[in-house]
Scaffold this active site. Structure first.
Site, PDB file in Angstrom:
ATOM      1  N   LYS A 103     -12.148  13.676 -46.006  1.00 39.53           N
ATOM      2  CA  LYS A 103     -11.246  13.437 -47.135  1.00 39.53           C
ATOM      3  C   LYS A 103      -9.863  12.941 -46.661  1.00 39.53           C
ATOM      4  O   LYS A 103      -9.361  11.947 -47.167  1.00 39.53           O
ATOM      5  CB  LYS A 103     -11.077  14.710 -47.979  1.00 39.53           C
ATOM      6  CG  LYS A 103     -12.380  15.206 -48.600  1.00 39.53           C
ATOM      7  CD  LYS A 103     -12.175  16.428 -49.460  1.00 39.53           C
ATOM      8  CE  LYS A 103     -11.645  17.636 -48.720  1.00 39.53           C
ATOM      9  NZ  LYS A 103     -12.563  18.167 -47.676  1.00 39.53           N
ATOM     10  N   ARG A 134     -11.782  18.058 -34.138  1.00 41.24           N
ATOM     11  CA  ARG A 134     -10.654  17.450 -34.878  1.00 41.24           C
ATOM     12  C   ARG A 134      -9.310  17.753 -34.220  1.00 41.24           C
ATOM     13  O   ARG A 134      -9.023  18.885 -33.854  1.00 41.24           O
ATOM     14  CB  ARG A 134     -10.646  17.979 -36.311  1.00 41.24           C
ATOM     15  CG  ARG A 134      -9.383  17.599 -37.076  1.00 41.24           C
ATOM     16  CD  ARG A 134      -9.587  17.672 -38.545  1.00 41.24           C
ATOM     17  NE  ARG A 134      -9.611  19.032 -39.053  1.00 41.24           N
ATOM     18  CZ  ARG A 134      -9.737  19.334 -40.351  1.00 41.24           C
ATOM     19  NH1 ARG A 134      -9.877  18.383 -41.240  1.00 41.24           N
ATOM     20  NH2 ARG A 134      -9.747  20.585 -40.745  1.00 41.24           N
ATOM     21  N   ARG A 157      -6.137  22.682 -35.312  1.00 41.91           N
ATOM     22  CA  ARG A 157      -5.784  23.626 -36.357  1.00 41.91           C
ATOM     23  C   ARG A 157      -6.358  25.005 -36.060  1.00 41.91           C
ATOM     24  O   ARG A 157      -7.467  25.134 -35.600  1.00 41.91           O
ATOM     25  CB  ARG A 157      -6.293  23.123 -37.715  1.00 41.91           C
ATOM     26  CG  ARG A 157      -5.300  22.228 -38.413  1.00 41.91           C
ATOM     27  CD  ARG A 157      -5.875  21.541 -39.616  1.00 41.91           C
ATOM     28  NE  ARG A 157      -6.542  22.435 -40.557  1.00 41.91           N
ATOM     29  CZ  ARG A 157      -7.035  22.015 -41.724  1.00 41.91           C
ATOM     30  NH1 ARG A 157      -6.933  20.737 -42.059  1.00 41.91           N
ATOM     31  NH2 ARG A 157      -7.633  22.859 -42.536  1.00 41.91           N
ATOM     32  N   ARG A 202     -15.302  28.816 -44.019  1.00 38.55           N
ATOM     33  CA  ARG A 202     -14.784  27.789 -44.938  1.00 38.55           C
ATOM     34  C   ARG A 202     -15.928  27.025 -45.593  1.00 38.55           C
ATOM     35  O   ARG A 202     -15.852  26.678 -46.770  1.00 38.55           O
ATOM     36  CB  ARG A 202     -13.851  26.833 -44.190  1.00 38.55           C
ATOM     37  CG  ARG A 202     -12.510  27.480 -43.859  1.00 38.55           C
ATOM     38  CD  ARG A 202     -11.748  26.719 -42.807  1.00 38.55           C
ATOM     39  NE  ARG A 202     -11.411  25.378 -43.210  1.00 38.55           N
ATOM     40  CZ  ARG A 202     -11.197  24.382 -42.371  1.00 38.55           C
ATOM     41  NH1 ARG A 202     -11.283  24.576 -41.069  1.00 38.55           N
ATOM     42  NH2 ARG A 202     -10.890  23.191 -42.824  1.00 38.55           N
TER      43      ARG A 202
HETATM   44  P1  ADP Z   1     -11.406  16.719 -44.405  1.00 44.29           P
HETATM   45  O1  ADP Z   1     -10.030  16.236 -44.804  1.00 44.29           O
HETATM   46  O2  ADP Z   1     -12.448  16.421 -45.440  1.00 44.29           O
HETATM   47  O3  ADP Z   1     -11.431  18.149 -43.967  1.00 44.29           O
HETATM   48  P2  ADP Z   1     -11.016  14.973 -42.056  1.00 44.29           P
HETATM   49  O4  ADP Z   1     -10.641  13.658 -42.661  1.00 44.29           O
HETATM   50  O5  ADP Z   1      -9.937  15.772 -41.435  1.00 44.29           O
HETATM   51  O6  ADP Z   1     -11.864  15.864 -43.123  1.00 44.29           O
HETATM   52  O7  ADP Z   1     -12.184  14.690 -40.988  1.00 44.29           O
HETATM   53  C1  ADP Z   1     -12.739  15.747 -40.181  1.00 44.29           C
HETATM   54  C2  ADP Z   1     -12.996  15.231 -38.757  1.00 44.29           C
HETATM   55  O8  ADP Z   1     -14.072  14.275 -38.782  1.00 44.29           O
HETATM   56  C3  ADP Z   1     -11.807  14.502 -38.126  1.00 44.29           C
HETATM   57  O9  ADP Z   1     -11.787  14.829 -36.753  1.00 44.29           O
HETATM   58  C4  ADP Z   1     -12.113  13.015 -38.355  1.00 44.29           C
HETATM   59  O10 ADP Z   1     -11.541  12.195 -37.340  1.00 44.29           O
HETATM   60  C5  ADP Z   1     -13.639  12.995 -38.293  1.00 44.29           C
HETATM   61  N1  ADP Z   1     -14.258  11.990 -39.205  1.00 44.29           N
HETATM   62  C6  ADP Z   1     -13.855  11.650 -40.453  1.00 44.29           C
HETATM   63  N2  ADP Z   1     -14.697  10.732 -41.003  1.00 44.29           N
HETATM   64  C7  ADP Z   1     -15.682  10.511 -40.062  1.00 44.29           C
HETATM   65  C8  ADP Z   1     -16.850   9.661 -40.035  1.00 44.29           C
HETATM   66  N3  ADP Z   1     -17.193   8.878 -41.078  1.00 44.29           N
HETATM   67  N4  ADP Z   1     -17.595   9.694 -38.908  1.00 44.29           N
HETATM   68  C9  ADP Z   1     -17.259  10.500 -37.854  1.00 44.29           C
HETATM   69  N5  ADP Z   1     -16.187  11.304 -37.822  1.00 44.29           N
HETATM   70  C10 ADP Z   1     -15.387  11.315 -38.914  1.00 44.29           C
HETATM   71  P1  AMP Z   2      -7.617  21.921 -46.055  1.00 48.85           P
HETATM   72  O1  AMP Z   2      -6.473  21.322 -45.306  1.00 48.85           O
HETATM   73  O2  AMP Z   2      -7.945  21.174 -47.321  1.00 48.85           O
HETATM   74  O3  AMP Z   2      -8.835  22.118 -45.167  1.00 48.85           O
HETATM   75  O4  AMP Z   2      -7.149  23.374 -46.529  1.00 48.85           O
HETATM   76  C1  AMP Z   2      -6.795  24.373 -45.594  1.00 48.85           C
HETATM   77  C2  AMP Z   2      -6.722  25.740 -46.274  1.00 48.85           C
HETATM   78  O5  AMP Z   2      -5.680  25.746 -47.269  1.00 48.85           O
HETATM   79  C3  AMP Z   2      -7.975  26.176 -47.033  1.00 48.85           C
HETATM   80  O6  AMP Z   2      -8.951  26.769 -46.189  1.00 48.85           O
HETATM   81  C4  AMP Z   2      -7.389  27.170 -48.050  1.00 48.85           C
HETATM   82  O7  AMP Z   2      -7.088  28.415 -47.443  1.00 48.85           O
HETATM   83  C5  AMP Z   2      -6.059  26.503 -48.415  1.00 48.85           C
HETATM   84  N1  AMP Z   2      -6.220  25.570 -49.561  1.00 48.85           N
HETATM   85  C6  AMP Z   2      -6.064  24.215 -49.546  1.00 48.85           C
HETATM   86  N2  AMP Z   2      -6.284  23.692 -50.763  1.00 48.85           N
HETATM   87  C7  AMP Z   2      -6.609  24.730 -51.571  1.00 48.85           C
HETATM   88  C8  AMP Z   2      -6.959  24.845 -52.957  1.00 48.85           C
HETATM   89  N3  AMP Z   2      -7.033  23.763 -53.756  1.00 48.85           N
HETATM   90  N4  AMP Z   2      -7.223  26.084 -53.457  1.00 48.85           N
HETATM   91  C9  AMP Z   2      -7.135  27.173 -52.677  1.00 48.85           C
HETATM   92  N5  AMP Z   2      -6.831  27.135 -51.372  1.00 48.85           N
HETATM   93  C10 AMP Z   2      -6.564  25.932 -50.814  1.00 48.85           C
END
Ligand code: ADP
Ligand code: AMP
Length: 217
Positions: A15, A129, A162, A173
Site C-alpha cells: 500500500k 522491509r 520497523r 498483525r
Molecule cells: P504496506 O504499506 O501495505 O504495509 P509496503 O508498501 O510497505 O506495504 O510494502 C511492504 C514491503 O514489500 C516493502 O519492503 C516493499 O518494498 C515490498 N514490496 C512492495 N510491493 C512489492 C511487490 N509488488 N513485489 C515485491 N515486493 C514489494
Molecule cells: P501501518 O503503518 O499501516 O502498518 O500501521 C502500523 C500500526 O499503526 C498498526 O499495526 C496499528 O497498530 C496502527 N494503525 C494504523 N492505522 C490504523 C487504523 N486505521 N486503525 C487502528 N490502528 C491503526
C-alpha cells in the site's frame, strides 16, 4: 470536489509503495494512518503515547482516537483536491465514520483498490522491509533495494527496520487484519467500489493496474 481513494490490503501488500506513485500521478495528498501514529510517537504526543502499546503488540489503536486523528488530517487545506488513504479505514466502524466525514466535506469514496497477497509472501515482505525515518519511503532488501546500501535514495538518511516488523508481531498483525479489516472487502464490494489487484506481481505491474482502475473509477 475532491477525489477520495482507499488503498485496501493486508500489512505488507504494498500500500505504502503504491501510494507514493499514485498520489504523485493524481496530485492527491497521501494520508497514512500508520505514518500519522509514528509521527505522534516520535514527537511523544499524548496520542503517540496512547498508540504505542497497541502498535508494538500489532493490534489496532481504538476506533475513536483513530477516526478523530484522520478526520482532522483530511480536513486540512492540502487535502482539498482529494486524498489517497493508506491504512485507513481498518474496521467497519472506521469505514462508516469515514463516509460521514466525507459527506460533511462534500465528497465520497470513488474507488477502493484492494491489493491481494497471500500471508506467506507478506511475512517475507515485512521481514525484508527497510524504511526511511525522514521521508517514509519504503524499500525491500531483495525486491526493491536502495541504490546505495542502507541509505534512502531520496534524502540519503540511514534506513531503519520497523519495531513491529519482527516475525512475532507480523504474525499478530496479519491475524488482526484477517479478523478486523478483511470484512471491508465485502463492505466495499457491496458498494461497487472494490477493484482487486494481484499484489504478487512486480511493483510496476501493480501500479499500472491500479492507475487504470482509478482512472475508470
Ligand atoms: P504496506 O504499506 O501495505 O504495509 P509496503 O508498501 O510497505 O506495504 O510494502 C511492504 C514491503 O514489500 C516493502 O519492503 C516493499 O518494498 C515490498 N514490496 C512492495 N510491493 C512489492 C511487490 N509488488 N513485489 C515485491 N515486493 C514489494
Ligand atoms: P501501518 O503503518 O499501516 O502498518 O500501521 C502500523 C500500526 O499503526 C498498526 O499495526 C496499528 O497498530 C496502527 N494503525 C494504523 N492505522 C490504523 C487504523 N486505521 N486503525 C487502528 N490502528 C491503526
Amino acid at each position: 470536489m475532491g477525489k477520495y481513494i482507499i488503498l485496501l490490503g493486508p500489512p505488507g501488500a504494498g500500500k505504502g509503495t503504491q501510494a507514493q506513485i499514485i498520489a504523485k500521478e493524481f496530485g492527491l495528498a497521501h494520508v497514512s494512518s500508520g505514518d500519522l501514529f509514528r509521527e505522534n510517537l516520535k514527537n511523544q504526543t499524548e496520542l503517540g503515547k496512547l498508540a504505542q502499546g497497541y502498535m508494538n503488540r500489532g493490534e489496532l489503536v481504538p476506533d475513536d482516537v483513530t477516526i478523530a486523528m484522520v478526520k482532522e488530517r483530511i480536513s486540512r487545506p492540502d487535502c482539498a483536491q482529494g486524498v489517497l488513504l493508506d491504512g485507513f479505514p481498518r474496521t467497519p466502524a472506521q469505514a462508516d465514520a469515514l463516509e460521514k466525514v466525507l459527506a460533511e466535506l462534500g465528497g465520497k469514496v470513488s474507488c477502493v483498490p484492494y491489493i491481494s497477497v497471500a500471508p506467506d509472501v507478506l511475512i517475507e515482505r515485512l521481514s525484508g522491509r527497510w524504511t526511511c525515518p525522514a521521508c517514509g519511503n519504503v524499500y525491500h532488501e531483495k525486491y526493491n533495494p536502495p541504490k546505495s546500501a542502507g541509505k534512502c535514495d531520496k534524502d540519503g538518511s540511514e534506513l531503519i527496520q520497523r519495531e513491529d516488523d519482527k516475525p512475532a508481531t507480523v504474525e499478530r498483525r496479519i491475524r488482526v487484519y484477517m479478523e478486523q479489516t478483511a470484512p471491508l472487502i465485502q463492505y466495499y464490494q457491496d458498494r461497487n467500489l472494490l477493484v482487486e489487484v494481484d499484489g504478487t506481481q512486480s511493483i510496476e505491474s501493480v501500479s499500472q493496474q491500479m492507475l487504470a482502475a482509478i482512472r475508470k473509477g
